[in-house]
Design a protein around this motif. Sequence first.
Motif, PDB file in Angstrom:
ATOM      1  N   GLY A 289       0.790  -1.227   0.000  1.00 54.69           N
ATOM      2  CA  GLY A 289       0.000   0.000   0.000  1.00 54.69           C
ATOM      3  C   GLY A 289       0.820   1.273   0.000  1.00 54.69           C
ATOM      4  O   GLY A 289       1.995   1.293  -0.382  1.00 54.69           O
ATOM      5  N   MET A 290       0.184   2.351   0.432  1.00 65.63           N
ATOM      6  CA  MET A 290       0.849   3.653   0.493  1.00 65.63           C
ATOM      7  C   MET A 290       1.699   3.740   1.754  1.00 65.63           C
ATOM      8  O   MET A 290       1.208   3.437   2.842  1.00 65.63           O
ATOM      9  CB  MET A 290      -0.195   4.779   0.502  1.00 65.63           C
ATOM     10  CG  MET A 290      -1.041   4.859  -0.746  1.00 65.63           C
ATOM     11  SD  MET A 290      -2.330   6.159  -0.631  1.00 65.63           S
ATOM     12  CE  MET A 290      -3.516   5.374   0.476  1.00 65.63           C
ATOM     13  N   PRO A 291       2.949   4.142   1.639  1.00 61.73           N
ATOM     14  CA  PRO A 291       3.793   4.241   2.842  1.00 61.73           C
ATOM     15  C   PRO A 291       3.373   5.422   3.708  1.00 61.73           C
ATOM     16  O   PRO A 291       3.023   6.481   3.181  1.00 61.73           O
ATOM     17  CB  PRO A 291       5.196   4.446   2.265  1.00 61.73           C
ATOM     18  CG  PRO A 291       4.963   5.080   0.926  1.00 61.73           C
ATOM     19  CD  PRO A 291       3.687   4.490   0.402  1.00 61.73           C
ATOM     20  N   PRO A 292       3.394   5.274   5.025  1.00 59.38           N
ATOM     21  CA  PRO A 292       3.068   6.394   5.914  1.00 59.38           C
ATOM     22  C   PRO A 292       4.023   7.569   5.720  1.00 59.38           C
ATOM     23  O   PRO A 292       3.623   8.727   5.824  1.00 59.38           O
ATOM     24  CB  PRO A 292       3.215   5.795   7.316  1.00 59.38           C
ATOM     25  CG  PRO A 292       3.079   4.324   7.119  1.00 59.38           C
ATOM     26  CD  PRO A 292       3.684   4.050   5.778  1.00 59.38           C
ATOM     27  N   VAL A 293       5.299   7.245   5.431  1.00 55.88           N
ATOM     28  CA  VAL A 293       6.325   8.268   5.210  1.00 55.88           C
ATOM     29  C   VAL A 293       7.141   7.878   3.982  1.00 55.88           C
ATOM     30  O   VAL A 293       7.572   6.736   3.853  1.00 55.88           O
ATOM     31  CB  VAL A 293       7.271   8.392   6.425  1.00 55.88           C
ATOM     32  CG1 VAL A 293       8.361   9.420   6.147  1.00 55.88           C
ATOM     33  CG2 VAL A 293       6.502   8.766   7.682  1.00 55.88           C
TER      34      VAL A 293
ATOM     35  N   SER B  91       0.353  -3.571   6.214  1.00 56.50           N
ATOM     36  CA  SER B  91       1.383  -3.359   7.245  1.00 56.50           C
ATOM     37  C   SER B  91       2.350  -4.538   7.321  1.00 56.50           C
ATOM     38  O   SER B  91       3.567  -4.348   7.409  1.00 56.50           O
ATOM     39  CB  SER B  91       0.705  -3.144   8.598  1.00 56.50           C
ATOM     40  OG  SER B  91       1.652  -2.922   9.608  1.00 56.50           O
ATOM     41  N   ILE B  92       1.825  -5.757   7.256  1.00 61.75           N
ATOM     42  CA  ILE B  92       2.661  -6.960   7.310  1.00 61.75           C
ATOM     43  C   ILE B  92       3.597  -7.028   6.102  1.00 61.75           C
ATOM     44  O   ILE B  92       4.802  -7.265   6.231  1.00 61.75           O
ATOM     45  CB  ILE B  92       1.785  -8.230   7.377  1.00 61.75           C
ATOM     46  CG1 ILE B  92       1.062  -8.301   8.723  1.00 61.75           C
ATOM     47  CG2 ILE B  92       2.622  -9.488   7.149  1.00 61.75           C
ATOM     48  CD1 ILE B  92      -0.034  -9.353   8.774  1.00 61.75           C
ATOM     49  N   LEU B  93       3.030  -6.791   4.919  1.00 62.95           N
ATOM     50  CA  LEU B  93       3.830  -6.859   3.697  1.00 62.95           C
ATOM     51  C   LEU B  93       4.868  -5.737   3.641  1.00 62.95           C
ATOM     52  O   LEU B  93       5.974  -5.932   3.139  1.00 62.95           O
ATOM     53  CB  LEU B  93       2.917  -6.804   2.470  1.00 62.95           C
ATOM     54  CG  LEU B  93       2.071  -8.062   2.252  1.00 62.95           C
ATOM     55  CD1 LEU B  93       1.072  -7.844   1.127  1.00 62.95           C
ATOM     56  CD2 LEU B  93       2.964  -9.259   1.927  1.00 62.95           C
ATOM     57  N   SER B  94       4.506  -4.574   4.172  1.00 63.88           N
ATOM     58  CA  SER B  94       5.463  -3.466   4.224  1.00 63.88           C
ATOM     59  C   SER B  94       6.657  -3.829   5.111  1.00 63.88           C
ATOM     60  O   SER B  94       7.816  -3.571   4.757  1.00 63.88           O
ATOM     61  CB  SER B  94       4.770  -2.208   4.751  1.00 63.88           C
ATOM     62  OG  SER B  94       5.686  -1.142   4.846  1.00 63.88           O
ATOM     63  N   ALA B  95       6.368  -4.442   6.262  1.00 63.43           N
ATOM     64  CA  ALA B  95       7.436  -4.860   7.179  1.00 63.43           C
ATOM     65  C   ALA B  95       8.319  -5.923   6.526  1.00 63.43           C
ATOM     66  O   ALA B  95       9.554  -5.899   6.679  1.00 63.43           O
ATOM     67  CB  ALA B  95       6.825  -5.396   8.468  1.00 63.43           C
TER      68      ALA B  95
END
Length: 250
Positions: free
Chosen positions: A153-157, A225-229
């Motif tokens: 998804g879209m990164p928070p930062v 969130s899981i995939l981003s990590a």
Amino acid sequence: MEILRKFEQTIRRFNMLQKGDRVIVACSGGPDSVALLHLLNQIKEKYDLKLFVAHINHKLRGQESDEDERFVKRLAKDLGLDFYSKSFDVKKIAKKEKLSIEEAAREVRYDYLNKLANRIKATKIALGHNADDQAETVLMRLIRGAGGLGLSGMPPVKDKLIRPLLEIKREKIEQFLKENELGFRIDSSNLRKVYLRNKVRLELMPYLKKNYNPNIVDTLNRTASILSAQEDYLKKETLKAFDKIAKAQK
């Protein structure tokens, strides 16, 4: 106030703001960006922030687009904040560059915000994407076909860009605006099902909530969130391995 607590929690979790930051708030006049502006204005003294309001007029809805710009200009004036705006003929740009309207609008928006940030020496650009937007983005990318990075998804930062509302649902934002009697504009094009995001938002998400998972927004955000990590971990491990190989070859 629950939304303010969640807002600051997200800011701290992702280290979005530092004392003395100069922050451009991208404001379309819609509910999300108006809430973002008011919430940042509430914490500006706590973080010693200098806020600037930026509006991009895409000239897609004639008089309605111009009224959006006037609304945001008045809002900035009421809050005592500097206002910047620029108009683009997005249809003409899309045709010339052979892009969809959505792609062209996104490109001119980010290009303008980054150039403005450089000009006024802004350190952050705040965007109003919320948890529902994130869920829709993940679903859209899944439909189109994407790997782990896309589905994160879209990164928070990302560089100067920050998304402080990314963990807050749309209904909570609308509740905040209603309780505080804060005005906003409605983009009529968001109700047209000619764009994939609108079809996902207006048809697919309600169907999934009703028939499969009432907590689909939370589920898709958790997946992102899981995939981003995972992507961050793989990137770090890859860089470690690369450095190790590079040193061994010296």
